[in-house]
Motif scaffolding. Sequence first.
Motif, PDB file in Angstrom:
ATOM      1  N   PRO A  57     -29.291  29.008   4.899  1.00  0.00           N
ATOM      2  CA  PRO A  57     -30.176  29.102   3.720  1.00  0.00           C
ATOM      3  C   PRO A  57     -29.562  28.417   2.504  1.00  0.00           C
ATOM      4  O   PRO A  57     -29.474  28.990   1.418  1.00  0.00           O
ATOM      5  N   LYS A  58     -29.108  27.201   2.701  1.00  0.00           N
ATOM      6  CA  LYS A  58     -28.520  26.402   1.623  1.00  0.00           C
ATOM      7  C   LYS A  58     -29.045  24.981   1.723  1.00  0.00           C
ATOM      8  O   LYS A  58     -29.412  24.513   2.794  1.00  0.00           O
ATOM      9  N   GLY A  59     -29.077  24.299   0.596  1.00  0.00           N
ATOM     10  CA  GLY A  59     -29.645  22.960   0.563  1.00  0.00           C
ATOM     11  C   GLY A  59     -28.708  21.897   1.089  1.00  0.00           C
ATOM     12  O   GLY A  59     -27.531  21.848   0.735  1.00  0.00           O
ATOM     13  N   CYS A  60     -29.225  21.030   1.969  1.00  0.00           N
ATOM     14  CA  CYS A  60     -28.504  19.863   2.468  1.00  0.00           C
ATOM     15  C   CYS A  60     -29.306  18.621   2.089  1.00  0.00           C
ATOM     16  O   CYS A  60     -30.487  18.530   2.420  1.00  0.00           O
ATOM     17  N   LEU A  61     -28.673  17.673   1.415  1.00  0.00           N
ATOM     18  CA  LEU A  61     -29.358  16.427   1.046  1.00  0.00           C
ATOM     19  C   LEU A  61     -28.903  15.315   1.979  1.00  0.00           C
ATOM     20  O   LEU A  61     -27.723  14.974   2.028  1.00  0.00           O
ATOM     21  N   ILE A  62     -29.854  14.757   2.720  1.00  0.00           N
ATOM     22  CA  ILE A  62     -29.556  13.664   3.650  1.00  0.00           C
ATOM     23  C   ILE A  62     -30.243  12.398   3.169  1.00  0.00           C
ATOM     24  O   ILE A  62     -31.404  12.426   2.751  1.00  0.00           O
ATOM     25  N   ILE A  63     -29.527  11.283   3.195  1.00  0.00           N
ATOM     26  CA  ILE A  63     -30.060   9.976   2.802  1.00  0.00           C
ATOM     27  C   ILE A  63     -29.861   9.039   3.983  1.00  0.00           C
ATOM     28  O   ILE A  63     -28.726   8.680   4.312  1.00  0.00           O
ATOM     29  N   ASP A  64     -30.945   8.663   4.647  1.00  0.00           N
ATOM     30  CA  ASP A  64     -30.878   7.811   5.831  1.00  0.00           C
ATOM     31  C   ASP A  64     -31.463   6.442   5.487  1.00  0.00           C
ATOM     32  O   ASP A  64     -32.677   6.304   5.307  1.00  0.00           O
ATOM     33  N   GLY A  84     -33.137  -0.150   8.518  1.00  0.00           N
ATOM     34  CA  GLY A  84     -33.508  -1.538   8.277  1.00  0.00           C
ATOM     35  C   GLY A  84     -34.818  -1.640   7.512  1.00  0.00           C
ATOM     36  O   GLY A  84     -34.984  -2.500   6.652  1.00  0.00           O
ATOM     37  N   GLY A  85     -35.779  -0.745   7.840  1.00  0.00           N
ATOM     38  CA  GLY A  85     -37.104  -0.829   7.235  1.00  0.00           C
ATOM     39  C   GLY A  85     -37.438   0.261   6.252  1.00  0.00           C
ATOM     40  O   GLY A  85     -38.306   0.079   5.396  1.00  0.00           O
ATOM     41  N   THR A  86     -36.787   1.430   6.360  1.00  0.00           N
ATOM     42  CA  THR A  86     -37.118   2.544   5.468  1.00  0.00           C
ATOM     43  C   THR A  86     -35.867   3.258   4.981  1.00  0.00           C
ATOM     44  O   THR A  86     -34.834   3.256   5.643  1.00  0.00           O
ATOM     45  N   THR A  87     -36.013   3.867   3.807  1.00  0.00           N
ATOM     46  CA  THR A  87     -35.002   4.784   3.281  1.00  0.00           C
ATOM     47  C   THR A  87     -35.618   6.172   3.296  1.00  0.00           C
ATOM     48  O   THR A  87     -36.670   6.403   2.686  1.00  0.00           O
ATOM     49  N   GLU A  88     -34.981   7.086   4.019  1.00  0.00           N
ATOM     50  CA  GLU A  88     -35.482   8.462   4.147  1.00  0.00           C
ATOM     51  C   GLU A  88     -34.557   9.396   3.379  1.00  0.00           C
ATOM     52  O   GLU A  88     -33.351   9.409   3.611  1.00  0.00           O
ATOM     53  N   VAL A  89     -35.154  10.169   2.468  1.00  0.00           N
ATOM     54  CA  VAL A  89     -34.377  11.126   1.677  1.00  0.00           C
ATOM     55  C   VAL A  89     -35.016  12.489   1.858  1.00  0.00           C
ATOM     56  O   VAL A  89     -36.230  12.643   1.706  1.00  0.00           O
ATOM     57  N   ALA A  90     -34.205  13.498   2.181  1.00  0.00           N
ATOM     58  CA  ALA A  90     -34.765  14.831   2.411  1.00  0.00           C
ATOM     59  C   ALA A  90     -33.771  15.915   2.039  1.00  0.00           C
ATOM     60  O   ALA A  90     -32.559  15.745   2.190  1.00  0.00           O
ATOM     61  N   VAL A  95     -30.930  -1.736  -4.621  1.00  0.00           N
ATOM     62  CA  VAL A  95     -30.061  -0.556  -4.627  1.00  0.00           C
ATOM     63  C   VAL A  95     -30.560   0.463  -5.647  1.00  0.00           C
ATOM     64  O   VAL A  95     -30.560   1.674  -5.391  1.00  0.00           O
ATOM     65  N   ASP A  96     -31.025  -0.030  -6.799  1.00  0.00           N
ATOM     66  CA  ASP A  96     -31.542   0.873  -7.834  1.00  0.00           C
ATOM     67  C   ASP A  96     -32.829   1.564  -7.386  1.00  0.00           C
ATOM     68  O   ASP A  96     -33.074   2.724  -7.735  1.00  0.00           O
ATOM     69  N   GLN A  97     -33.666   0.864  -6.627  1.00  0.00           N
ATOM     70  CA  GLN A  97     -34.883   1.484  -6.089  1.00  0.00           C
ATOM     71  C   GLN A  97     -34.537   2.657  -5.170  1.00  0.00           C
ATOM     72  O   GLN A  97     -35.163   3.716  -5.236  1.00  0.00           O
ATOM     73  N   ILE A  98     -33.555   2.434  -4.329  1.00  0.00           N
ATOM     74  CA  ILE A  98     -33.115   3.486  -3.406  1.00  0.00           C
ATOM     75  C   ILE A  98     -32.544   4.668  -4.187  1.00  0.00           C
ATOM     76  O   ILE A  98     -32.854   5.833  -3.911  1.00  0.00           O
ATOM     77  N   THR A  99     -31.714   4.364  -5.178  1.00  0.00           N
ATOM     78  CA  THR A  99     -31.110   5.421  -5.999  1.00  0.00           C
ATOM     79  C   THR A  99     -32.167   6.214  -6.746  1.00  0.00           C
ATOM     80  O   THR A  99     -32.076   7.445  -6.859  1.00  0.00           O
ATOM     81  N   GLU A 100     -33.190   5.540  -7.241  1.00  0.00           N
ATOM     82  CA  GLU A 100     -34.273   6.222  -7.966  1.00  0.00           C
ATOM     83  C   GLU A 100     -35.037   7.160  -7.047  1.00  0.00           C
ATOM     84  O   GLU A 100     -35.449   8.260  -7.450  1.00  0.00           O
ATOM     85  N   THR A 101     -35.242   6.763  -5.796  1.00  0.00           N
ATOM     86  CA  THR A 101     -35.925   7.635  -4.829  1.00  0.00           C
ATOM     87  C   THR A 101     -35.111   8.899  -4.574  1.00  0.00           C
ATOM     88  O   THR A 101     -35.668  10.000  -4.459  1.00  0.00           O
ATOM     89  N   ILE A 102     -33.801   8.749  -4.506  1.00  0.00           N
ATOM     90  CA  ILE A 102     -32.929   9.921  -4.326  1.00  0.00           C
ATOM     91  C   ILE A 102     -33.039  10.831  -5.550  1.00  0.00           C
ATOM     92  O   ILE A 102     -33.124  12.061  -5.426  1.00  0.00           O
ATOM     93  N   ARG A 103     -33.052  10.238  -6.740  1.00  0.00           N
ATOM     94  CA  ARG A 103     -33.153  11.036  -7.977  1.00  0.00           C
ATOM     95  C   ARG A 103     -34.466  11.806  -8.023  1.00  0.00           C
ATOM     96  O   ARG A 103     -34.500  12.993  -8.380  1.00  0.00           O
ATOM     97  N   LEU A 104     -35.573  11.143  -7.650  1.00  0.00           N
ATOM     98  CA  LEU A 104     -36.874  11.807  -7.658  1.00  0.00           C
ATOM     99  C   LEU A 104     -36.916  12.968  -6.663  1.00  0.00           C
ATOM    100  O   LEU A 104     -37.529  14.004  -6.927  1.00  0.00           O
ATOM    101  N   THR A 105     -36.272  12.774  -5.514  1.00  0.00           N
ATOM    102  CA  THR A 105     -36.205  13.857  -4.522  1.00  0.00           C
ATOM    103  C   THR A 105     -35.439  15.046  -5.082  1.00  0.00           C
ATOM    104  O   THR A 105     -35.849  16.206  -4.940  1.00  0.00           O
ATOM    105  N   ALA A 106     -34.311  14.763  -5.736  1.00  0.00           N
ATOM    106  CA  ALA A 106     -33.496  15.832  -6.329  1.00  0.00           C
ATOM    107  C   ALA A 106     -34.263  16.557  -7.431  1.00  0.00           C
ATOM    108  O   ALA A 106     -34.141  17.774  -7.585  1.00  0.00           O
ATOM    109  N   GLU A 107     -35.076  15.806  -8.188  1.00  0.00           N
ATOM    110  CA  GLU A 107     -35.868  16.406  -9.270  1.00  0.00           C
ATOM    111  C   GLU A 107     -36.874  17.427  -8.757  1.00  0.00           C
ATOM    112  O   GLU A 107     -37.181  18.410  -9.431  1.00  0.00           O
TER     113      GLU A 107
END
Length: 337
Positions: free
Chosen positions: A150-157, A160-166, A256-268
Amino acid sequence: MFGFMKLSNDIGIDLGTANTVVYVRGKGIVTQEPSVVAYNVEKKQAVAVGMEAKNMLGRTPSNIIAVRPLKDGVIADFETTEMMLRYFIKKALSSGIFKPRVVVGIPSGITGVERRAVIEASQRAGGREAYIIEEPMAAAIGAGLPIDEPKGCLIIDIGGGTTEVAVISLGGMVVAKSLRVAGDELDEVIMEYCKKEYNLLIGERTAEDIKINIGSAYPLREEKSMEVRGRDLITGLPKSLNLTSVEIREVIGPIVDQITETIRLTAEQTPPELASDIMERGAMLAGGGALLKGLDKYISEKLKIPVYLAEDPLLSVAEGIGKVLEDLDRFGHVFKN
């Protein structure tokens, strides 16, 4: 529901845009090759698949075409994907009278139509039954994250074609985002840069070599350079030049900034209690794109959270699917039918 699967030849496939990795239950990873097919246009038959086909990119005669049948993590060419899957399934199970049950990793953000296309292609390629698992979940399991706690795990995959953040907790994805920008886009901007800045035409393989050898997201201790060969767009003759890691870092920076922004939005969008877990435990980077030099440092600096690289980023999804196949009683709930 999945207990009966233990009696059959079960295989897991990380069907990636750039690479396909195959896991056989009880044997481990048996195949890891590029997702490329070379086929005869006249006979409509596969001539080569995987690394042999990749070596043909840009070098084939008019009657043979070498293509990558997946685009942005989904099937772009159904028949060619079926050819490729048939080859990998046959190679993985060289003997056996039973058709295998197949588990395929897919991006979390694909549509129902794209999801059905994966299942149908897997069955037509020789799978008796097909199941799917979302790639962020498989990557988290493969990277060894405690997904059941019951704890949060952040995975960034980053593939080649997609960046998955969960964000995963209690065996399920709480927040997930899928961005169809990843390693392929890095190659594309490098190709476009050489074309515009130096009038030099280079191919996909050369762009990928540049990315691997001198590409980086964070300043290197010792900056590098690389000789690049291609065709001069003005004279039409062969031409070579030197590129530096500094200029390539600037070129790929917006991606790289696009990917980083997606991670930030997920964290938000993550609930506060899970967000505090992520601040403490950090994020895990997986996928082939995670091998970009300095990417973990760059994301960590931008988002102010610890970022770790999976033990084998390229194989995280396949290893995760393998762990599911080996322990269905524990992980059977992660399948998405």
